[in-house]
Each structure stands twice: as C-alpha cells, then as structure tokens.
Design an enzyme around this catalytic site. Structure first.
Site, PDB file in Angstrom:
ATOM      1  N   HIS A  95      35.172 -39.669 -38.199  1.00 37.65           N
ATOM      2  CA  HIS A  95      36.263 -40.241 -37.265  1.00 37.65           C
ATOM      3  C   HIS A  95      35.724 -41.436 -36.740  1.00 37.65           C
ATOM      4  O   HIS A  95      36.077 -42.027 -35.726  1.00 37.65           O
ATOM      5  CB  HIS A  95      36.146 -39.264 -36.051  1.00 37.65           C
ATOM      6  CG  HIS A  95      37.422 -38.300 -36.651  1.00 37.65           C
ATOM      7  ND1 HIS A  95      37.156 -37.356 -37.646  1.00 37.65           N
ATOM      8  CD2 HIS A  95      38.440 -37.802 -36.146  1.00 37.65           C
ATOM      9  CE1 HIS A  95      38.103 -36.481 -37.900  1.00 37.65           C
ATOM     10  NE2 HIS A  95      38.926 -36.880 -36.888  1.00 37.65           N
ATOM     11  N   ASP A 157      37.315 -35.907 -25.701  1.00 42.17           N
ATOM     12  CA  ASP A 157      38.905 -35.838 -25.484  1.00 42.17           C
ATOM     13  C   ASP A 157      39.454 -35.107 -26.498  1.00 42.17           C
ATOM     14  O   ASP A 157      40.221 -34.097 -26.389  1.00 42.17           O
ATOM     15  CB  ASP A 157      39.627 -37.030 -25.168  1.00 42.17           C
ATOM     16  CG  ASP A 157      39.527 -37.684 -24.070  1.00 42.17           C
ATOM     17  OD1 ASP A 157      38.787 -37.094 -23.035  1.00 42.17           O
ATOM     18  OD2 ASP A 157      39.845 -38.880 -23.831  1.00 42.17           O
ATOM     19  N   GLU A 270      40.284 -38.926 -15.213  1.00 41.02           N
ATOM     20  CA  GLU A 270      40.504 -39.861 -16.412  1.00 41.02           C
ATOM     21  C   GLU A 270      41.519 -40.768 -15.859  1.00 41.02           C
ATOM     22  O   GLU A 270      42.229 -40.515 -14.636  1.00 41.02           O
ATOM     23  CB  GLU A 270      40.868 -39.451 -17.794  1.00 41.02           C
ATOM     24  CG  GLU A 270      39.570 -38.734 -18.272  1.00 41.02           C
ATOM     25  CD  GLU A 270      39.755 -38.462 -19.823  1.00 41.02           C
ATOM     26  OE1 GLU A 270      40.726 -39.469 -20.401  1.00 41.02           O
ATOM     27  OE2 GLU A 270      38.819 -38.304 -20.501  1.00 41.02           O
TER      28      GLU A 270
HETATM   29  P1  FAD Z   1      30.982 -39.918 -38.061  1.00 40.20           P
HETATM   30  O1  FAD Z   1      32.165 -41.040 -37.940  1.00 40.20           O
HETATM   31  O2  FAD Z   1      31.052 -39.398 -39.340  1.00 40.20           O
HETATM   32  O3  FAD Z   1      29.692 -40.814 -37.956  1.00 40.20           O
HETATM   33  C1  FAD Z   1      29.492 -41.661 -36.863  1.00 40.20           C
HETATM   34  C2  FAD Z   1      28.204 -42.459 -36.951  1.00 40.20           C
HETATM   35  O4  FAD Z   1      27.176 -41.363 -36.701  1.00 40.20           O
HETATM   36  C3  FAD Z   1      27.421 -42.986 -38.141  1.00 40.20           C
HETATM   37  O5  FAD Z   1      26.728 -43.769 -38.320  1.00 40.20           O
HETATM   38  C4  FAD Z   1      27.021 -41.549 -39.058  1.00 40.20           C
HETATM   39  O6  FAD Z   1      26.149 -42.208 -39.994  1.00 40.20           O
HETATM   40  C5  FAD Z   1      26.098 -41.107 -37.855  1.00 40.20           C
HETATM   41  N1  FAD Z   1      26.178 -39.747 -37.772  1.00 40.20           N
HETATM   42  C6  FAD Z   1      26.831 -38.648 -38.063  1.00 40.20           C
HETATM   43  N2  FAD Z   1      26.319 -37.406 -37.942  1.00 40.20           N
HETATM   44  C7  FAD Z   1      25.263 -37.685 -37.639  1.00 40.20           C
HETATM   45  C8  FAD Z   1      24.058 -36.906 -37.619  1.00 40.20           C
HETATM   46  N3  FAD Z   1      24.164 -35.605 -37.655  1.00 40.20           N
HETATM   47  N4  FAD Z   1      22.767 -37.326 -37.037  1.00 40.20           N
HETATM   48  C9  FAD Z   1      22.682 -38.900 -37.159  1.00 40.20           C
HETATM   49  N5  FAD Z   1      23.761 -39.580 -37.351  1.00 40.20           N
HETATM   50  C10 FAD Z   1      24.952 -39.178 -37.524  1.00 40.20           C
HETATM   51  N6  FAD Z   1      34.510 -40.434 -28.476  1.00 40.20           N
HETATM   52  C11 FAD Z   1      34.024 -40.193 -27.027  1.00 40.20           C
HETATM   53  O7  FAD Z   1      32.972 -40.377 -26.885  1.00 40.20           O
HETATM   54  N7  FAD Z   1      35.108 -39.782 -26.178  1.00 40.20           N
HETATM   55  C12 FAD Z   1      36.299 -39.362 -26.672  1.00 40.20           C
HETATM   56  O8  FAD Z   1      37.023 -38.788 -26.085  1.00 40.20           O
HETATM   57  C13 FAD Z   1      36.611 -39.572 -28.275  1.00 40.20           C
HETATM   58  N8  FAD Z   1      37.761 -39.251 -28.741  1.00 40.20           N
HETATM   59  C14 FAD Z   1      37.921 -39.371 -29.947  1.00 40.20           C
HETATM   60  C15 FAD Z   1      39.233 -39.176 -30.563  1.00 40.20           C
HETATM   61  C16 FAD Z   1      39.686 -39.375 -32.043  1.00 40.20           C
HETATM   62  C17 FAD Z   1      40.964 -39.048 -32.411  1.00 40.20           C
HETATM   63  C18 FAD Z   1      38.574 -40.126 -32.763  1.00 40.20           C
HETATM   64  C19 FAD Z   1      38.929 -40.451 -33.969  1.00 40.20           C
HETATM   65  C20 FAD Z   1      37.532 -40.645 -32.152  1.00 40.20           C
HETATM   66  C21 FAD Z   1      37.167 -40.077 -30.957  1.00 40.20           C
HETATM   67  N9  FAD Z   1      35.772 -40.705 -30.415  1.00 40.20           N
HETATM   68  C22 FAD Z   1      35.624 -40.232 -29.000  1.00 40.20           C
HETATM   69  C23 FAD Z   1      34.887 -41.243 -31.224  1.00 40.20           C
HETATM   70  C24 FAD Z   1      33.733 -40.394 -31.624  1.00 40.20           C
HETATM   71  O9  FAD Z   1      32.941 -39.875 -30.782  1.00 40.20           O
HETATM   72  C25 FAD Z   1      33.120 -41.046 -32.872  1.00 40.20           C
HETATM   73  O10 FAD Z   1      34.040 -41.477 -33.726  1.00 40.20           O
HETATM   74  C26 FAD Z   1      31.844 -40.248 -33.420  1.00 40.20           C
HETATM   75  O11 FAD Z   1      31.436 -41.340 -34.462  1.00 40.20           O
HETATM   76  C27 FAD Z   1      32.191 -38.898 -33.858  1.00 40.20           C
HETATM   77  O12 FAD Z   1      32.874 -38.736 -35.025  1.00 40.20           O
HETATM   78  P2  FAD Z   1      32.240 -37.876 -36.136  1.00 40.20           P
HETATM   79  O13 FAD Z   1      31.537 -36.655 -36.039  1.00 40.20           O
HETATM   80  O14 FAD Z   1      33.204 -37.973 -37.370  1.00 40.20           O
HETATM   81  O15 FAD Z   1      31.014 -38.859 -37.130  1.00 40.20           O
END
Ligand code: FAD
Length: 520
Positions: A95, A157, A270
């Site tokens: 994400h 969120d 918020e």
């Molecule tokens: P990825 O996008 O897959 O990874 C993000 C980063 O973390 C990459 O660099 C990856 O290599 C690294 N990573 C992933 N997993 C691990 C692990 N286990 N150990 C070490 N590194 C790792 N953020 C907020 O703070 N508040 C919100 O309300 C919020 N709402 C969101 C709503 C939507 C619809 C979206 C798309 C994003 C939102 N986000 C929010 C952002 C979100 O926190 C980030 O996108 C975050 O990266 C989590 O997504 P992911 O788990 O898919 O991680």
C-alpha cells in the site's frame, strides 16, 4: 550456492531480462533448492511484487518469495548477503505510493504468506498480542475483539495494511493524540537484520535495533513478529462530524480536544478540509456520515471562503451505558466547541464497524474503478507554528478545488512519540498531519498522474519557499541528498544504524536511501 548466485546476478541484465527465460529459471530453481525454504518462490508470476497502491511505477523483481516463517526470511537475506548485489524488499500489503516495497531485480518477500502468529499474553497484568509482521491490522482487530474483547489502542484509518508495514513508518489515526502512533504501542519485535540474523528486541534488549526498526522504513531489519499493547475494547462508538467556516476556530477546537486529559475529551479526533461547493467528491456531499443525512448549505456563514473544515470526533461507550449518559457526555464535549450551528452529523455504530469504516470507501472505490487507478498521495507533518500560513497558501490557494478525495488535517502531540525511533518530526509540541488522499478517475477520464504529482511538488515547494517547519510522512526522495535533509540532525544516527544492521544495504531498496554495496 554462491556459484549459482554469482552466475545468476551477473547474468541479470536489467530490463531486457525475460523472466520466463528457461535458463534463468533453471538457475533460480537451483539456487532456491539449495536454500531449502519451507515457503515457495515464484520467478515467473512476479506481477504482484511490481505493483503498489500508488500505481505510479512498476518495477520487476528477480523473484517473489513467499516465506513460511522467520527462518525463511533469514535464509533469504543471508543468501542475498553472500551474493554480489542482490537486494531484498519485504512487501507488506503493497500500500505504498512510490515503489517503497519493490526491489529492482532483487528479491521481494511477500510477508502476508508468513505463518499465522496470534497469541494474547499477559505480562505483569497487562495484555499484549503477538502477531506476525505480515498480519493485516483488520485481522488483528477482529481476532482480538471477538476472542478476547480486547483491542490495540492506536490505529490507522484503513486496516488492510500490515503490522510490519505501518510500524516501519509510524501508523497514525485519530487515537494517536492520546496513545501516540502505533510505533509507541509495541513493546517487543522479532527482527531479521540485513545480515540475516534473527533478534528479539525491545526497549531493554537490543534496543538500538528495536527503536531503529520502528519508523525505520525497513532499512535495518524485517519485522517478523510484533508484541502490541491491548486494552479493553469498547462496544460502541458515537461518530460525529461538525463543520467550521474559519480555520482558526477549527484548529483552536481541535487543539483543545487533543490537549485534554483522558476522560475529558473524545477518544478519536481527526479533521478534514472540503470545498465550499456541491461537488460530490470534494464538497458538501463528502461530509454527512450516511445517505440519510443531508448537508444544508444555507447554514454556512456568508463570510465563508472557498474551503470549509470538518472536525471528526468519536466517543467510545459500552452497551450497558444508558443512552442518556452517552448523549450527556457528547453534548458536554460538543458544548465546548464553536462549530457552525446545525451542521452536525452523528452516527452510532459498533467499535469494529467504526474501525473498519474505510473498507466501505474501498468497496465504493472498487465499484467505480477508482481503487486500481494511480494514487499520487502526499502526506506531511506540519508544525503548528506554520499551520495558519499553510492553510492560506495550500488549502485556500493551491488546493482550493480539492484533490478528488479527502484532505485530512488534524493535530498530534510530539510528546506521544518516542524520539528514539527512526521517525522524524517537526519541532514544537503540536504538529498537524496533512494527508492529500487523491482519488481521481483514471486518466483520461480524470487528471493525468503527472499533473497530480506536479501539484504535490508545488505543495512541497510552497512549504520550502515559505520556510515552513515540516516533514514528509511516508517520505519519498529519489536521491540521498533529499534523505539527508529529511533526517536533518538525525541523519548520522540513521546512517550508523544502517552500518550496524544492514552494512551491505540489502534491505528495502525501494526507499532509495542507500545503494547496495557491491561485492566482488
Ligand atoms: P508496504 O507498502 O508493503 O511496505 C512499506 C515499506 O515497509 C516498504 O519499504 C517495505 O519494504 C517495508 N516493510 C513492509 N513490511 C515490512 C516488515 N515486516 N518489516 C520491515 N519492513 C517492512 N498510514 C497511516 O499512518 N495512517 C493511515 O490512516 C493510513 N491510511 C492508509 C489508507 C490507505 C488506503 C493506504 C493505501 C495507505 C494508508 N496508510 C496510512 C499508509 C500505510 O501506513 C503505508 O502504506 C504502509 O507502508 C503500510 O502499507 P503495507 O503494509 O502495505 O506496507
């Protein structure tokens, strides 16, 4: 094994490589056979690993690996460390916006495939849950509430995000003013470093790795397990939105609420900016909480400008609480605020429904072809000292027509963030998160992604030109100079942590902070 790797990596000639080339597949197979992984490896169907929610870039990895557990993760990282130039990216739920979980010709670990870990533990009378780094927050919520009537305290969120993914950034929502971000609500991690070593870490054990990994953008280790603080889950939530025409009144009330003692305020605070028009995505219709609520624009003061402000709050309660008590508590709190009279929207829903509220927005977006479109989102932390000027220059000027989706803005308290983590913040106790959650139709029905990225750039340039005290949240820079500026006086610590825990710069190459150190 190394012989296989050397041949593989040196023969890995960038874009021209064909993933379905038989010879490469043979090499890959041999390499991973040697590794004896419990999980699986896919070197053909790597499509998932080259995509993210941002939809702005597509980067092909060498292989997509589905680790079965921590040992698999360690084995893959160790093998990469023995190669001349392989990198490893943990992918949570993809994400990110700017390819942060991608690895150009590297190995992508699909963390969601990790074995299920879910154990509620009591330590000195306090409840915690141990979960896998690849667990989705929505699953953590459902299992904690249904099995134990307990829940984590601090959320995002949207909950289809992984535990490791948000802990690598911060994890912020309307509870963060009281409990801090998600990174302030974990007490122990299991981490695989860039050397392929497995450590359990906490505030007192391997603390440099613990704090480094929290908000560490995946640079120091892969989080394979996290211990998250729990509290009793409420049954119900009263969710409320009130409208303001003046920014100063909106921020005064929001800051008042986030600085009250526990029990003297709402449980969630918020806010967002919306356009003073009937535009369905950006204007008045985006405010009511359900379709039965109408927005009466005649209530808007004549003095209002091009944009209006909505404070969004929520109060938790129990099924056993008498409705009149809940009404009284809510009225008592709302009575201290100065919103526009009769522009108030309320809804009662279960705690789980409230936390899963963005899931409905996702379903709606999917149905309208908006979920898979590019999302050039921008997130900033802006100091309270500059927020009035930011409103004038950005919301009332650059973004006065909206961004095709929510423009969140709400205050957070620096004292709730642990400065030992890798996250960097603006100065001053109060700062605002600003999130431009663009949700436009795909081009050519909507604006081109390039145009929206350019507008983000204009917002950032405006902050720089005006000397605002701000930081990017979920940051993205193309070159190390940008990162050095981002981290400021924390850069040395960040660099030292990298040298300690991932000296060859194998991990999270998609962040573009460090370049892989090549070995002969
Ligand atoms: P990825 O996008 O897959 O990874 C993000 C980063 O973390 C990459 O660099 C990856 O290599 C690294 N990573 C992933 N997993 C691990 C692990 N286990 N150990 C070490 N590194 C790792 N953020 C907020 O703070 N508040 C919100 O309300 C919020 N709402 C969101 C709503 C939507 C619809 C979206 C798309 C994003 C939102 N986000 C929010 C952002 C979100 O926190 C980030 O996108 C975050 O990266 C989590 O997504 P992911 O788990 O898919 O991680």
């Amino acid at each position: 094994m190394i012989a296989y790797l050397e041949r593989f990596v040196h023969g890995n000639d960038v874009e021209s490589r064909q993933n379905d080339n038989d010879e490469d597949v043979v090499d890959c197979t041999s390499f991973f056979d040697e590794l004896d992984l419990q999980g699986s490896i896919d070197y053909v169907a790597t499509g998932l690993a080259g995509k993210d929610f941002g939809g702005l870039r597509s980067i092909k990895p060498l292989a997509l690996i589905r680790p079965a557990g921590t040992d698999d993760v360690a084995m893959v990282v160790k093998a990469a460390a023995q190669s001349s130039n392989l990198t490893v990216a943990a992918r949570g739920n993809g994400h990110s916006i700017n390819g942060q979980a991608m690895a150009d010709r590297g190995l992508v670990l699909d963390m969601r495939s990790m074995e299920d870990v879910f154990e509620v533990v009591l330590v000195n009378g306090t409840a915690y849950v141990d979960v896998s780094g690849g667990a989705l927050w929505e699953d953590v919520l459902k299992r904690c509430v249904s099995g134990f009537r307990l829940a984590p305290r601090s959320w995002t969120d949207y909950l289809s995000l992984t535990v490791g993914g948000t802990l690598s950034n911060a994890g912020v929502s309307g509870q963060a003013f009281r409990y801090g971000p998600q990174t302030s609500n974990v007490t122990e991690l299991e981490v695989v470093t860039g050397k392929g070593e497995i450590f359990v870490c906490s505030e007192t054990e391997n603390s440099e790795l613990f704090f480094g990994a929290l908000g560490g953008l995946g640079q120091f280790g892969i989080i394979t397990r996290a211990r998250i603080l729990l509290q009793p889950a409420p049954d119900m939530v009263r969710w409320i939105r009130v409208v303001y025409s003046e920014f100063e009144e909106f921020t005064r009330d929001a800051e008042f609420l986030v600085t009250q003692q526990d029990g003297d305020s709402f449980d969630y605070v918020e806010g967002f900016v919306f356009v003073n028009s009937d535009d369905p995505a950006n204007g008045w219709p985006s405010v009511p909480l359900d379709s039965n609520h109408g927005f009466d624009p005649t209530r808007i003061p004549k003095t209002a400008g091009s944009v209006l402000y909505c404070l969004e709050v929520a109060l938790h309660y129990r099924n056993t609480d008498h409705p009149s008590t809940v009404d009284m508590d809510v009225d008592g709190l709302l009575g201290r605020l100065g919103f526009v009279e009769n522009l108030k929207f309320e809804l009662d829903l279960s705690y789980t429904e409230f936390l899963l509220r963005v899931k409905h927005a996702e379903e709606h977006a999917r149905a309208h072809g908006l979920w898979d479109a590019p999302h050039p989102w921008l997130n900033l932390f802006v100091s309270k000292s500059d927020i009035d000027e930011f409103d004038r220059a950005v919301f009332k000027n650059i973004l006065k027509g909206g961004v095709g989706g929510p423009m969140l803005i709400y205050p957070l308290l620096r004292s709730m963030w642990d400065t030992r983590t890798s996250v960097v913040l603006p100065e001053g106790e109060i700062f605002y998160i600003v999130a431009l959650l663009r949700s436009n139709l795909p081009y050519p029905k909507g604006p081109s992604p390039e145009k929206l990225v350019a507008q983000n750039h204009e917002v950032i340039q405006c902050c720089i030109k005006n000397g605002f005290d701000f930081k990017l949240y979920l940051p993205h820079y193309e070159i190390q100079e940008g990162w050095k500026r981002h981290f400021g006086n924390q850069w040395t610590r960040f660099e030292e942590r990298k040298a300690n825990f991932d000296p060859l710069a194998i991990l999270a190459p998609g962040q573009k902070i460090f370049s892989r150190i090549h070995q002969l």
